[in-house]
Every structure is written in structure tokens, then in C-alpha cells.
Design a protein around this motif. Structure first.
Motif, short mmCIF file in Angstrom:
data_model
loop_
_atom_site.label_atom_id
_atom_site.label_comp_id
_atom_site.label_asym_id
_atom_site.label_seq_id
_atom_site.Cartn_x
_atom_site.Cartn_y
_atom_site.Cartn_z
N THR A 144 7.32 -15.22 37.53
CA THR A 144 8.66 -15.48 38.01
C THR A 144 8.41 -16.83 38.60
O THR A 144 9.59 -17.47 38.99
N ASP A 145 7.33 -17.45 39.03
CA ASP A 145 7.17 -18.78 39.58
C ASP A 145 6.01 -19.69 39.02
O ASP A 145 5.01 -18.76 38.98
N LEU A 146 6.12 -20.60 38.28
CA LEU A 146 5.01 -21.08 37.77
C LEU A 146 4.57 -22.40 38.66
O LEU A 146 5.15 -23.26 38.93
N ILE A 147 3.23 -22.61 38.70
CA ILE A 147 2.58 -23.62 39.37
C ILE A 147 2.41 -24.89 38.02
O ILE A 147 1.96 -24.62 37.06
N ILE A 148 3.02 -25.90 38.32
CA ILE A 148 3.33 -27.02 37.31
C ILE A 148 2.29 -28.20 37.40
O ILE A 148 1.79 -28.55 36.57
N ALA A 149 2.08 -28.63 38.58
CA ALA A 149 0.83 -29.86 38.70
C ALA A 149 -0.03 -29.58 39.82
O ALA A 149 0.22 -28.86 40.66
N THR A 150 -1.18 -30.28 39.60
CA THR A 150 -2.02 -30.37 40.38
C THR A 150 -1.61 -30.98 41.86
O THR A 150 -0.81 -32.00 41.67
N GLY A 151 -1.67 -30.38 43.21
CA GLY A 151 -1.29 -30.59 44.27
C GLY A 151 -0.10 -29.97 44.76
O GLY A 151 0.55 -29.97 45.81
N ASP A 152 0.22 -29.08 43.83
CA ASP A 152 1.57 -28.33 44.22
C ASP A 152 1.05 -27.26 45.12
O ASP A 152 -0.12 -26.92 45.37
N LYS A 153 2.08 -26.91 46.17
CA LYS A 153 1.59 -26.13 47.12
C LYS A 153 2.78 -25.03 47.41
O LYS A 153 4.05 -25.22 46.94
N ARG A 154 2.25 -23.69 47.88
CA ARG A 154 3.19 -22.45 47.92
C ARG A 154 2.77 -21.88 49.14
O ARG A 154 1.58 -21.99 49.62
N THR A 155 3.90 -21.60 50.18
CA THR A 155 3.44 -20.70 51.23
C THR A 155 3.93 -19.49 50.86
O THR A 155 5.17 -18.88 50.69
#
Length: 301
Positions: A144-155
Motif C-alpha cells: 500500500t506504500d511504495l518506496i520510489i527513489a534512493t534516499g527515500d525515508k519512512r518513519t
């Protein structure tokens, strides 16, 4: 592995990594089958106590890393719609939905690993990374949530993740991540304790060894000297900054060497068979995957 991060190994060819957040546990990869995933979660709860699943992360698109998702996210959670809520329970790499179709992948795996052969001295086909894939029920749960690019962050549940994209390496869609809180680096399936196959027998696309090496080089640039522990979604962890950086560097050089020397010998007119018979690893890489003094165990660490 480190206090707050644990792995279940030995229940399947792949590992399940469990990262403890502020209120629950974040599950990284869910093994091949629903039954295996449930058994892995019960083993974790037995040692660490019962706690809610705050999120699931799929590192890449191969079935042994997502097939058991419905054994991790219980039926009540799925029925309630929480999996589609703003909590972003399921995270995956960009391209996951396009490259994770279970039917063709399963058929190709059956050709490669020979699960229908009678087990015996002549009937067990090794998987390379391990002896065999687990059997059981498989179901695809789309992120339901995609990591798109290098450097993306999620908490996620109070834990910060830093991501690196690694498409067209070991899998068509794959990603790595670093967790500053735990000083933990996870390189998915791109830095294992062997020389991963670049041409899967199951008929999948040839893997891009040059891109693979570049992603490992980029990971070293991003996180070299920062990680106290490194794990993958196969095999066993590595501890210590120097050992981690050395392993990444050797794996990077291994895939780069295989690519460059293959191209060099092609340009000299050698055939595929002749190239395979000619290439020899340099002493700095020969056996590097097995020289680390570590112990592989089944269970949770």
C-alpha cells in the motif's frame, strides 16, 4: 542480531527479519508460505512476547519473500481495512506489482528446483542459497506504500528507515535499507554468503551483474562505516564495521569482475562455454564468501 532486531532462519530458504518499534513489530519479508510465516511469528512471540504487527516490508519480488504475508497480518486486520489505512502497513519497492506475478514465477521455480521429483540421492535439487523452498499456501498481498527513489525515508512505528533502490539486480524490483536507531544495514538478497547465480535456470531474465555491483558500491558510499550489524534476507548476519564494509566491497568486486571479464573474453571471440572454463577469480575474491568466521543456525537471533 542486535537488541531490538531479530531473525527467524531455517524455517524456509529465506529469512524473516523482525524489527521492534515503539508499539509493535515491523516484519521484513514473510517467507514463502502462510503456514511458515505463522510458525515464524509464533517462534518470535515465544521469545519476545506477543505484540502487534505495526508494518510489513517486502524487500523484493520473489515469492519466498512475500508468499506468507497473510500468515503475518491476521484475518481481522485484513477484514477491517487497516491494511489500506494511512498507517501504510505494507511497504514495497517501486515496480513490485509489475514483477511479482506468482503463477509464472511458480512454474519457473518448479523447473529450476524440481519439487515434484521423488526425494532421494538422485532426486533432491539444491536451491543454491539453501537446500529447499518450503511448501504451503501462498497469497500475494500488494503493498500500500511504495518506496520510489534512493534516499527515500519512512518513519514506521517510531523507527526511521533510509532506503536505496536496487532494481534489476537480484530481482527486477529490489531495495536496501539502513536503520540509524539500530545501526543495522539490510541488503536484501544482494550481499549473501555466496556468489549468487546470474542466469537462473528457471528461465528468468539474466541478472545485470554490472548494475548489481554499482548498487553495492553505492550502499558502501551511503552507509560505509555506519553499520554495526548487517543482515540479508538469506543466510546469517555479519557484525562489526570492518567486516561489514569488507564483505560489501568483496561482493561488489565479485560481480564487477564477473561482468568485466566476461565482456573482455567475448571481445576476444570466446564462446559462453569457453568463457566459463577460462575465468578464474583473483586470490582476493576466491573463497571470500566463505572465509568469514560465522555460525549459521536455525531459529531466532
Amino acid at each position: 542480531m542486535v537488541p531490538g532486531v531479530y531473525q527467524v532462519r531455517g524455517l524456509d530458504i529465506a529469512n524473516m527479519t523482525l524489527i521492534e518499534g515503539n508499539s509493535g513489530v515491523i516484519v521484513v519479508d514473510t517467507l514463502t508460505s502462510i503456514e511458515g510465516a505463522r510458525a515464524a511469528m509464533e517462534l518470535y512471540f515465544q521469545h519476545r512476547g506477543k505484540r502487534p504487527v505495526a508494518a510489513v516490508i517486502f524487500t523484493h519480488t520473489h515469492t519466498d519473500h512475500w508468499g506468507g504475508a497473510r500468515g503475518v497480518l491476521d484475518d481481522d486486520m485484513l477484514a477491517s481495512g487497516r491494511v489500506r489505512s494511512s498507517r501504510r502497513i505494507v511497504h514495497g519497492t517501486c515496480g513490485f506489482g509489475k514483477t511479482s506475478s506468482p503463477v509464472p514465477m511458480l512454474r519457473r521455480a518448479q523447473y529450476q528446483f524440481g519439487p515434484f521429483l521423488a526425494k532421494g540421492p538422485r532426486g533432491q535439487v539444491d536451491c543454491g542459497l539453501g537446500k529447499s523452498m518450503a511448501a504451503g499456501s501462498v497469497a500475494l498481498l500488494r503493498p500500500t506504500d511504495l518506496i520510489i527513489a534512493t534516499g527515500d525515508k519512512r518513519t514506521i512505528d517510531g523507527v526511521e528507515f533510509e532506503f536505496q533502490m536496487a532494481p534489476n539486480s537480484e530481482a527486477p524490483a529490489e531495495m536496501h535499507f539502513f536503520i540509524p536507531r539500530y545501526k543495522l544495514l539490510n541488503l536484501a538478497e544482494n550481499c549473501t554468503h555466496n556468489f549468487h547465480n546470474l542466469l537462473p535456470f528457471r528461465g528468468a531474465d539474466v541478472r545485470d551483474a554490472l548494475a548489481w555491483s554499482k548498487y553495492l558500491g553505492e550502499a558502501l558510499q551511503m552507509w560505509g562505516g555506519k553499520a554495526d550489524a548487517m543482515c540479508g534476507q538469506h543466510h546469517w548476519p555479519v557484525w562489526g564495521v570492518d567486516r561489514i564494509d569488507t564483505m560489501i566491497r568483496q561482493q561488489r568486486d565479485l560481480y564487477k569482475f564477473a561482468h568485466d571479464q566476461t565482456i573482455r573474453l567475448m571481445n576476444h571471440g570466446l564462446t559462453a562455454t569457453e568463457i566459463a572454463e577460462t575465468i578464474r577469480l583473483p586470490a582476493s575474491l576466491d573463497g571470500a564468501c566463505t572465509r568469514a568466521v560465522t555460525t549459521a543456525t536455525s531459529g531466532i537471533t
